[in-house]
Enzyme design. Structure first.
Site, PDB file in Angstrom:
ATOM      1  N   CYS A  45       0.838  -2.158  -2.524  1.00 27.74           N
ATOM      2  CA  CYS A  45       0.115  -2.050  -1.242  1.00 27.74           C
ATOM      3  C   CYS A  45      -1.239  -2.740  -1.277  1.00 27.74           C
ATOM      4  CB  CYS A  45      -0.054  -0.589  -0.864  1.00 27.74           C
ATOM      5  SG  CYS A  45       1.480   0.323  -0.958  1.00 27.74           S
ATOM      6  N   HIS A  94      -5.283   1.089   4.096  1.00 27.74           N
ATOM      7  CA  HIS A  94      -3.837   1.000   3.894  1.00 27.74           C
ATOM      8  C   HIS A  94      -3.149   2.087   4.729  1.00 27.74           C
ATOM      9  CE1 HIS A  94       0.041   0.499   2.322  1.00 27.74           C
ATOM     10  NE2 HIS A  94       0.042   1.586   1.577  1.00 27.74           N
ATOM     11  N   ASN A 134       4.809   2.899   6.185  1.00 31.22           N
ATOM     12  CA  ASN A 134       4.121   2.201   5.101  1.00 31.22           C
ATOM     13  C   ASN A 134       4.855   0.885   4.830  1.00 31.22           C
ATOM     14  OD1 ASN A 134       3.055   1.302   2.692  1.00 31.22           O
ATOM     15  ND2 ASN A 134       3.193   3.282   1.641  1.00 31.22           N
TER      16      ASN A 134
END
Ligand code: ACO
Length: 338
Positions: free
Chosen positions: A124, A265, A295
Site C-alpha cells: 500500500c 491510505h 482497499n
C-alpha cells in the site's frame, strides 16, 4: 525511518506533480453482493471498515490495463505525450506476471518506447515509494520526467471464501506525472519512507514465489492469496502513519495547521479516525473514498489524489499530506505544495 535526503547529497532540483489520473473497473461489488458469497453482513463491513462497495476488474482486464488507463489520464492532464515519457514506475503487488514487470506491459500499451520501466513492490506504500524515487531521479536530472502509477487487481489474489479478507479489497489504478518544478508552480516539499521487515509475516501472499512455488499438490490450497493478521496490522498502521505524518510535516518545515488536505491510505475508516484523533488535523480536512473502492493497496493514495484534485479539493498553492502503510511492513509519507 530515514529522511530521504541525506545531508551530504547534492542539491536536487525541486519536482512537482504535473498531472494525475485514475481508473476504476466498471463492475461494482456491494456489501450485499458479498452477503451472498460468505458469512458476512453489510452492517459488519460498514461498521468495522467503512467500506460499502468495491470495483472488480473484468476477466481479461489485468493490472497493466488498469494502470495504462490511469496513466493516459495523467499524461493528458500534464500535457505530456506518451512517446516523451522517460521513466515508468508501476507500484503493485498484483503484477500481470512475476516477470517481466507490469511497467513493461504499460510501456508497450502506452507506446512509450524510450521509457525505462520497472515495478516497485511496497504494497500500500508503493505509490509513495515511487514518488520518492521519482523525486530523487528527476530532481537529479537523470530523467526529464517520470510516470508513476499505483495499480492493483487484488481480486485475483483474494480468497473469495475467506470473509476475513475478501470484504476488504478492490481493484483500481491511479497515476501521476512528475516534472521538474519551475519557480512557483508547486513542488514536493518532503518525502519519508520506512520499512520493518521483522513484521513481514503479518501480511503476505505466502505462495506463488520461490519460497513456495505453486505445484500440483498445493494448487488447490488457496495459498496464492492475501493472508493477514488484521488486528496486529491495524495497530502498526495507526502508529506508523502517525509517525510518518509528523516526520513529513517536520521535514517540510511546516505545522499541521498549514495542511489543507490529508490523503491517507484507504484501508479502513477506523484506522483513519484513529490517526486523525492523534494528529492536529480536522476530520473534514481528510479525503476519504474507501466507501466506494475498498482497499486498493498501491493504487489507493494515487486514486484519492486524483479524485481530490479533479473535484477541486486541491488548488494551486495548497499544501497536502499523503501517508500510507502496507505489507512489508512499509510506510511512507509526503508533503506536496500544489
Ligand atoms: N463478516 C463478519 N464477521 C467477520 C468478518 C466479516 N467479513 N471478518 C471477520 N469477522 C469476525 C471474525 O471472525 C471475528 O469473530 P470472532 O470474534 O468470533 O473470532 C470478529 O469478526 C472480529 O474479528 P477481528 O479480526 O478482531 O475484527 P477487527 O475489528 O480487527 O476488524 C479488520 C478486522 C477490518 C481486518 C481490521 O483488523 C483491519 O482493518 N486491519 C488492518 C487492515 C489493513 O490496514 N491492511 C493494510 C494494508 S493491506 C496491504 O498492504 C495489501
Amino acid at each position: 525511518m530515514t529522511d530521504s535526503v541525506a545531508p551530504s547529497a547534492p542539491a536536487l532540483v525541486p519536482v512537482k506533480i504535473a498531472g494525475t489520473g485514475s481508473y476504476l473497473p466498471e463492475r461494482i461489488m456491494t456489501n450485499h453482493d458479498l452477503e451472498a458469497m460468505v458469512d458476512t453482513s453489510d452492517e459488519w463491513i460498514t461498521t468495522r471498515t467503512g467500506i460499502k462497495e468495491r470495483r472488480i476488474a473484468a476477466e481479461g482486464e489485468y493490472t497493466s490495463h488498469l494502470a495504462t488507463k490511469a496513466a493516459e489520464a495523467a499524461l493528458e492532464q500534464a500535457g505530456l505525450n506518451s512517446d516523451d515519457v522517460e521513466l515508468i514506475i508501476v507500484a503493485t503487488i498484483t503484477p500481470d506476471t512475476l516477470t517481466p514487470a507490469t511497467a513493461c506491459y504499460v510501456q508497450q500499451q502506452l507506446g512509450s518506447l524510450k521509457a525505462v520501466a520497472f515495478d516497485i513492490s511496497a504494497a500500500c506504500s508503493g505509490f509513495l515509494y515511487a514518488l520518492d524515487y521519482a523525486k530523487h531521479t528527476v530532481g537529479a536530472g537523470a530523467f526529464k520526467n517520470a510516470l508513476i502509477i499505483g495499480a492493483e487487481k487484488l481480486s485475483a489474489f483474494v480468497d473469495w471464501n475467506d470473509r476475513n479478507t475478501c470484504v476488504l479489497f478492490g481493484d483500481g489504478a491511479g497515476a501521476a506525472v512528475i516534472l521538474p518544478s519551475v519557480s512557483g508552480d508547486g513542488k514536493i516539499l518532503s518525502s519519508q519512507l520506512g520499512t520493518d521487515g521483522a513484521q513481514a509475516e503479518l501480511l503476505n501472499i505466502p505462495c506463488g514465489g520461490s519460497a513456495c512455488p505453486i505445484t500440483l499438490e498445493n494448487a488447490n490450497e488457496k495459498t496464492a492469496v492475501l493472508a493477514m493478521q488484521g488486528r496486529e496490522v491495524f495497530k502498526h498502521a495507526v502508529n506508523a502513519m502517525k509517525r510518518a505524518s509528523i516526520e513529513a510535516i517536520k521535514a517540510a518545515g511546516l505545522t499541521f495547521q498549514d495542511i489543507k488536505l490529508l490523503i491517507p491510505h484507504q484501508a479502513n475508516l477506523r484506522i483513519i479516525d484513529a490517526i486523525v484523533e492523534r494528529l492536529e488535523i480536522r476530520r473534514e480536512d481528510v479525503f476519504i473514498n474507501l466507501d466506494k473502492y475498498g482497499n486498493t493497496s498501491a493504487a489507493a493514495v494515487a486514486i484519492a489524489l486524483d479524485e481530490a484534485h479533479r473535484s477541486g479539493r486541491i488548488n494551486r498553492g495548497d499544501k497536502i499530506l499523503l501517508v500510507a502503510f502496507g505489507a512489508g511492513l512499509t510506510w511512507a509519507s509526503a508533503v506536496i505544495e500544489w
